[in-house]
Design a protein around this motif. Structure first.
Motif, mmCIF file in Angstrom:
data_model
loop_
_atom_site.group_PDB
_atom_site.id
_atom_site.type_symbol
_atom_site.label_atom_id
_atom_site.label_comp_id
_atom_site.label_asym_id
_atom_site.label_seq_id
_atom_site.Cartn_x
_atom_site.Cartn_y
_atom_site.Cartn_z
ATOM 1 N N LYS A 101 0.855 -1.184 0.000
ATOM 2 C CA LYS A 101 0.000 0.000 0.000
ATOM 3 C C LYS A 101 0.891 1.233 0.000
ATOM 4 O O LYS A 101 1.816 1.329 0.802
ATOM 5 N N TYR A 102 0.606 2.124 -0.921
ATOM 6 C CA TYR A 102 1.391 3.357 -0.961
ATOM 7 C C TYR A 102 0.527 4.523 -1.409
ATOM 8 O O TYR A 102 -0.552 4.340 -1.966
ATOM 9 N N LEU A 103 1.037 5.694 -1.126
ATOM 10 C CA LEU A 103 0.371 6.922 -1.530
ATOM 11 C C LEU A 103 1.435 7.859 -2.066
ATOM 12 O O LEU A 103 2.451 8.088 -1.405
ATOM 13 N N TYR A 104 1.213 8.344 -3.266
ATOM 14 C CA TYR A 104 2.124 9.306 -3.882
ATOM 15 C C TYR A 104 1.375 10.622 -3.989
ATOM 16 O O TYR A 104 0.246 10.664 -4.462
ATOM 17 N N LYS A 105 1.996 11.682 -3.511
ATOM 18 C CA LYS A 105 1.367 13.001 -3.581
ATOM 19 C C LYS A 105 2.397 13.992 -4.093
ATOM 20 O O LYS A 105 3.476 14.115 -3.526
ATOM 21 N N GLN A 106 2.037 14.672 -5.181
ATOM 22 C CA GLN A 106 2.931 15.690 -5.731
ATOM 23 C C GLN A 106 2.420 17.059 -5.303
ATOM 24 O O GLN A 106 1.245 17.378 -5.446
ATOM 25 N N ILE A 107 3.329 17.848 -4.762
ATOM 26 C CA ILE A 107 3.032 19.204 -4.316
ATOM 27 C C ILE A 107 3.670 20.149 -5.330
ATOM 28 O O ILE A 107 4.865 20.055 -5.591
ATOM 29 N N ASN A 108 2.890 21.037 -5.899
ATOM 30 C CA ASN A 108 3.428 21.953 -6.914
ATOM 31 C C ASN A 108 4.136 23.155 -6.301
ATOM 32 O O ASN A 108 5.006 23.738 -6.906
ATOM 33 N N LYS A 109 3.734 23.514 -5.096
ATOM 34 C CA LYS A 109 4.353 24.654 -4.423
ATOM 35 C C LYS A 109 5.456 24.141 -3.516
ATOM 36 O O LYS A 109 5.276 23.161 -2.800
ATOM 37 N N ILE A 110 6.589 24.789 -3.537
ATOM 38 C CA ILE A 110 7.705 24.354 -2.699
ATOM 39 C C ILE A 110 7.398 24.680 -1.239
ATOM 40 O O ILE A 110 7.060 25.807 -0.894
ATOM 41 N N ASN A 111 7.494 23.674 -0.392
ATOM 42 C CA ASN A 111 7.218 23.802 1.034
ATOM 43 C C ASN A 111 8.440 23.404 1.841
ATOM 44 O O ASN A 111 9.322 22.707 1.349
ATOM 45 N N ASN A 112 8.436 23.782 3.106
ATOM 46 C CA ASN A 112 9.545 23.366 3.963
ATOM 47 C C ASN A 112 9.314 21.943 4.475
ATOM 48 O O ASN A 112 8.206 21.410 4.401
ATOM 49 N N VAL A 113 10.333 21.343 5.006
ATOM 50 C CA VAL A 113 10.291 19.948 5.428
ATOM 51 C C VAL A 113 9.253 19.717 6.520
ATOM 52 O O VAL A 113 8.505 18.738 6.472
ATOM 53 N N ALA A 114 9.175 20.597 7.478
ATOM 54 C CA ALA A 114 8.213 20.421 8.572
ATOM 55 C C ALA A 114 6.780 20.401 8.053
ATOM 56 O O ALA A 114 5.967 19.567 8.464
ATOM 57 N N THR A 115 6.478 21.284 7.132
ATOM 58 C CA THR A 115 5.132 21.329 6.553
ATOM 59 C C THR A 115 4.819 20.031 5.812
ATOM 60 O O THR A 115 3.735 19.483 5.938
ATOM 61 N N LEU A 116 5.784 19.536 5.057
ATOM 62 C CA LEU A 116 5.577 18.303 4.305
ATOM 63 C C LEU A 116 5.406 17.095 5.226
ATOM 64 O O LEU A 116 4.575 16.224 4.966
ATOM 65 N N ARG A 117 6.174 17.039 6.278
ATOM 66 C CA ARG A 117 6.030 15.932 7.241
ATOM 67 C C ARG A 117 4.655 15.963 7.904
ATOM 68 O O ARG A 117 4.011 14.925 8.053
ATOM 69 N N ASN A 118 4.219 17.138 8.290
ATOM 70 C CA ASN A 118 2.899 17.264 8.906
ATOM 71 C C ASN A 118 1.802 16.872 7.923
ATOM 72 O O ASN A 118 0.833 16.200 8.286
#
Length: 87
Positions: free
Chosen positions: A57-74
């Motif tokens: 089971k996996y989930l792939y999510k592409q974010i178009n706006k560059i975010n910081n690591v903490a935001t992405l982890r959350n």
């Protein structure tokens, strides 16, 4: 014990391949593998599909706006409900 492995990536396809293969070889398999692509390359999704076993089971999510690591982890931690998270 159920846990999710969270992998953050951005234009690092070779390192992503290594990380995914490493997670798949672990004795204790994650319930979920979450890959967050932070404004990365177009080939990232293909790499994820190619390397991960069909039964994983996996989930792939592409974010178009560059975010910081903490935001992405959350963001990734809100996508799945498991006892533990591994970054």
């Amino acid at each position: 014990m159920k846990f999710a492995a969270i992998i953050l990536t951005k234009n690092r396809d070779e390192y992503l391949k290594v990380a995914l293969k490493s997670v798949c070889k672990q004795k204790l398999k994650p319930s979920w593998i979450i890959v967050i692509d932070n404004a990365g390359s177009i080939s990232t999704k293909k790499i994820v599909r190619k390397i991960l076993p069909k039964k994983q089971k996996y989930l792939y999510k592409q974010i178009n706006k560059i975010n910081n690591v903490a935001t992405l982890r959350n963001m990734a931690s809100r996508l799945v409900k498991t006892e533990y998270l591994a970054f």
